[in-house]
Design an enzyme around this catalytic site. Structure first.
Site, short mmCIF file in Angstrom:
data_model
loop_
_atom_site.label_atom_id
_atom_site.label_comp_id
_atom_site.label_asym_id
_atom_site.label_seq_id
_atom_site.Cartn_x
_atom_site.Cartn_y
_atom_site.Cartn_z
N CYS A 165 0.85 -1.20 0.00
CA CYS A 165 0.00 0.00 0.00
C CYS A 165 0.89 1.24 0.00
CB CYS A 165 -0.91 -0.01 1.23
SG CYS A 165 -1.92 1.48 1.38
N CYS A 220 0.21 4.25 0.93
CA CYS A 220 -0.21 5.34 1.83
C CYS A 220 0.86 5.65 2.86
CB CYS A 220 -1.55 5.03 2.49
SG CYS A 220 -1.44 4.00 3.97
#
Lengths: 384, 384
Positions: free
Chosen positions: A301, A303
């Protein structure tokens, strides 16, 4: 302005773009919800790093606090909250009709008592549009009647008729050419009423159409039926927005049925309960197994949370009720749904999206079946 | 490593640098407090933008949750919380002694019941150092006895003696050369006891010295007296740290008396109550006069909050209890005190700092006198 271009289709699924004064919206897209002019616990800078195509805010909530006058004096919603990308405001219909004990509905509109200070407020199509004109989002929504679930055929019929009549009044009241007014298809769980509603509002020739009145307590399987009954009747050259939907399965199935835009409070609300969305699963970071797990939620991910922090640290923050934990989980959960829908867009563009599609990494054999976010967890409609 | 260099002085005030494994600390400096391995509501990236020289964390709180073993397994406090600059851990002495109803003190150490789960815990000098060795901050603090205010001369005398004896045990227990152990001068409000304490611990030849046991309820004016009585007895080639102090006036007066480092929870705690520190003043953003004020808190403040948001927006966030409001005010308040002390450093380097110095913009005639953060607002010692 407000042109929708379908780049390609994959069955009924579409990849497209929609132009707004604050930039292009690439669809399909998941829109994070910033009810009170803030996506809860997340700064606009953190949000921008996630690159959502649109951010929502809410007419009802902003009318109560701080009031649309203050937002307008600030230069509009974008400047007020520091978000420079496209924005959409809901009309408040959904929220007003959720105040079931405190409201009175007529053909004119809805009179209700403010849950904040008890004062009497009237929302009409004209009022809802005036507020949204003052707020200044790129996309504004018609004021509709959203019947509860369950509701009888005749009750829903009344709501559809009223919503159609109100749409005409919304169009007449709307006075800003830099805002696109979307109409809303109501009709409850009744396919014929959904279709009648769509046939009634499509002639208004609006820049976009929404399917509203779902996620109000009906079994999730019915949502797919409603969407499949409705989308074929919506014009192919306008974006379609399914309101309030945000589980992995509903997003995928609705995109497969031709929906382009979605919003849901689920990523931020779950975060405030320590719940994580990842790879099609939903689980709680507070669980003991994460206490000494020094890997991120998802190493793939992109993020900030996954690039910086371990599950052990997030588990610690949530267990100690540190507010930073809610911020970090919100960042991840929003990225998860935004990028899930972005992956579907890529799959459509590559011609490999289909009704049973999941991203490859959702399908590891060690995992339990794809989790459907249960409707209960969406909470009361007035919640946000 | 752990060398203090005094670059210049201005009266008793010093501008210097202190070297640590995670970088140079430029003094004087204000250190934000991250009690539970998080500066409340602020990400490490947001904190880094403020450029504090050091960040604090707390032995007592981290021992209770998540436990130093987990932090050590994570690779130490820096990696656990994602802060790459210098860090300092307090020893837990202040917190343990604040648990007045739940603890028993002896020459050995302190036995107390965990407010979290009621289990019995013993903190001794050896335990406090072992925890801090496991946490891995650059600067660690001796385990001291912090007497309450008021306390009699004989009570404080006992605390000073014990603190001195415990310092020897702390040094013997300390086993990491990449951590600097600072000793703590106790002595309550009694200048003679402060001086006796300083004389007793300076021979330990430590890399730094702290003045502890202030901000425990005594009149703020006494803090200046305590500091002025103590600093002349501390070695000029070691940094001096005044624990728990963070009002504009106390910072300025203590720096004028030769202190180099400070920490206080006030910027983040005030933020969570909507209170703003700006230009020597303290005021609440919830106040009606800010509802339609579209200017930033301080147009000259370089923080993200002041560069991006209006008072009207912040007022809205705090009034609606949106957590983002606490984040944005925390960012501003930390920047305010960090840059206030940074300005004093510049004034020292430029040779224009003196006991009555204030930044020019604090002195606008329209303003009320410089606000002294009152001791009450610091809350109970166990709070953080």
């Amino acid at each position: 302005m407000f042109d929708y271009t379908c780049e390609t289709t994959c069955g009924a699924a579409r990849a497209g773009t929609f132009s707004t004064p604050h930039g292009l919206i690439q669809t399909p897209c998941f829109m994070p919800v910033g009810t009170l002019a803030t996506v809860k616990t997340v700064t606009p800078a953190q949000l921008a790093a996630i690159q959502p195509q649109v951010v929502l805010s809410n007419t009802y909530h902003l009318h109560l606090q701080p009031g649309e006058d203050i937002v307008a004096k600030a230069g509009g919603l974008h400047r007020f909250m520091g978000w420079q990308g496209p924005m959409l405001t809901d009309s408040g219909g959904f929220q007003v009709f959720s105040l079931s004990d405190m409201r009175r509905i007529s053909d004119e509109g809805v009179v209700f008592k403010s849950p904040r200070d008890g004062r009497t407020i009237e929302f009409t199509p004209e009022v809802a549009i005036a507020i949204q004109n003052a707020l200044g989002a790129d996309i504004i929504m018609a004021f509709d009647e959203c019947p509860p679930y369950p509701a009888s055929v005749s009750e829903v019929e009344v709501a559809v008729k009223r919503t159609t009549a109100w749409l005409g009044r919304c169009m007449a009241a709307h006075n800003r050419s830099d805002q696109a007014l979307f109409g809303i298809v109501q009709g409850g769980v009744y396919a014929e009423l959904r279709q009648a509603a769509a046939r009634a509002i499509v002639p208004f020739d609006l820049p976009g159409y929404a399917i509203g009145g779902v996620s109000v307590g009906e079994p999730p399987a019915l949502i797919a039926d409603i969407v499949r009954a409705t989308t074929p009747l919506l014009p192919p050259d306008r974006p379609r927005y399914l309101m309030g939907v945000g589980s992995y399965r509903e997003l995928r199935d609705s995109i497969a049925a031709g929906v382009d835009m979605f919003d849901c409070v689920i990523p931020t609300r779950l975060a405030r309960h320590g719940a994580v969305l990842s790879r099609g699963q939903r689980w709680n970071i507070k669980n003991t197994r994460h206490r000494e797990d020094f890997s991120p939620i998802d190493p793939e991910c992109p993020c900030y949370t996954c690039q910086t922090f371990s599950r052990a640290y997030l588990c610690h923050l949530i267990r100690t009720e540190e507010l930073l934990g809610y911020t970090l989980l919100s960042i991840h959960n929003i990225m998860e749904l935004v990028s899930f829908v972005r992956k579907i867009r890529v799959a459509i563009l590559e011609g490999c999206f289909h009704a049973d599609w999941w991203p490859e990494r959702f399908l590891e054999p060690s995992r339990s079946p794809i989790d459907t976010t249960d409707a209960d967890s969406l909470g009361a409609a007035g919640d946000n």
